[in-house]
Scaffold this active site. Structure first.
Site: not given
Ligand code: NAG
Length: 334
Positions: A186, A272, A210
């Site tokens: 992230s 995610h 991600d």
């Protein structure tokens, strides 16, 4: 007629700026366009983020990165961290750090910290499979803001501080950047990207799990191909919490790269969070194999039939390029 045009324009505007009312539901969201997005933290709390909110300078830490902590884990201390300090050679010499072994760095995302589940899981898999130095960057002091934008801006300072620390660690411990692989989830993927561009040399690899999407489209501070000799991203919640854009040498879009099997449709945290789990699974075996796509639209539709490239793994010399997609199972090891 004029009224109609104005109405249509207003409707179109509302479609991208209306405040979404259902927590977790990002079906309204268009990457790079929408103003609002729902984001979960590690505990599953939902925050409605205004991506156009002005950032007050006093909220953005001018010293981002100064409060980074570096935790070392090796096969000789799998579960008890040793804290390494930039500029303190004794903290390196008195630790289990070994410059003859690869150095793997793990970086968490927004409102998270170095103890988060995926970091533990990847650390344990790494040490089970390979005798490496694992460095966990804990940047919670610059990642914990009730609103997202200041943390997003902090990835630059936090990444640069990480690079300065790694320059020192590699010099003191007798290693070099060809022996470094940085793995971030992230916002942590963009921390890894900034670190990779700020060190004395490029690291061998950066892996973006991600990489965060909101505010990182066409953003020079995002993870990109200049961040390492080989940059790979695994996109699992594109056009939502993750970025859908192609930003790496090799970009993987498992199951189309937006939603993952076994996750509730609106469970963005699950979609995610799948990228770190796919990476963890790839450390032990090379069963996750992508097929090359002609373009992003083929990847998002999971219709790719070109040449193969294995997703993830920890081979320091791994290289590759292109866009890849594949179908995975819905549970470990996928
Ligand atoms: C993607 O590539 C395929 C195969 O070459 C082609 O048919 C399709 O039109 C392309 N799509 C886009 C959006 O470029």
């Amino acid at each position: 007629m004029k009224l109609l045009v104005v109405l249509l324009a207003a409707t179109a505007f509302c479609a991208v700026s209306a405040i979404p009312l259902v927590p977790r539901d990002n079906s309204h969201y268009v990457e790079g366009v929408s103003r609002y997005i729902w984001m979960p933290d590690d505990e599953g709390n939902q925050y409605l983020i205004d991506l156009q909110a002005p950032i007050e300078d006093d909220i953005v830490s001018l010293n981002a990165g100064n409060r980074n902590e570096y935790w070392l884990f090796t096969r000789r201390n799998r579960n008890s961290r040793q804290i390494l300090t930039n500029g303190n050679a004794n903290s390196i010499r008195n630790s289990q750090y070994n410059g003859n072994r690869p150095t793997m760095v793990l970086t968490h995302g927004w409102n998270s910290n170095g103890n988060t589940n995926w970091i533990n899981q990847v650390k344990n898999e790494l040490l089970a499979q390979s005798d490496v130095n694992v460095i966990v960057l804990d940047w919670r002091r610059d990642a914990s803001n009730a609103i997202y934008l200041p943390s997003a801006r902090n990835v630059v300072g936090v990444g640069r501080a990480l690079a300065n620390f790694l320059n020192f660690l590699l010099d003191t411990g007798g290693s070099n950047w060809n022996n470094v692989h940085i793995i971030g989830h992230s916002l942590g993927a963009h921390v890894a990207g900034n670190a990779g561009r700020s060190g004395r040399q490029r690291p061998s690899r950066v892996t973006g799990l991600d990489p965060a999407g909101p505010n990182f489209g066409n953003n020079a501070d995002a993870l990109n191909r200049n961040s390492a000799t080989y940059v790979e991203s695994i996109h699992t919640n594109g056009n939502s919490l993750g970025i859908n854009d192609v930003i790496s040498h090799a970009d993987f879009y498992p199951n189309g790269g937006r939603r993952q099997p076994g996750c509730g449709n609106l469970d963005q945290a699950c979609h995610h969070g799948r990228a770190p789990l796919l990476f963890a699974a790839s450390i032990r075996s090379s069963h996750l194999v992508g097929r090359r796509c002609n373009n992003l639209s083929e990847a998002n539709n999971n219709r790719c039939t070109g040449g193969s490239l294995v997703l993830g793994n920890i081979n320091m010399g791994k290289r590759g390029s292109g866009i890849y997609a594949m179908t995975t199972r819905n549970s470990w090891p996928y």
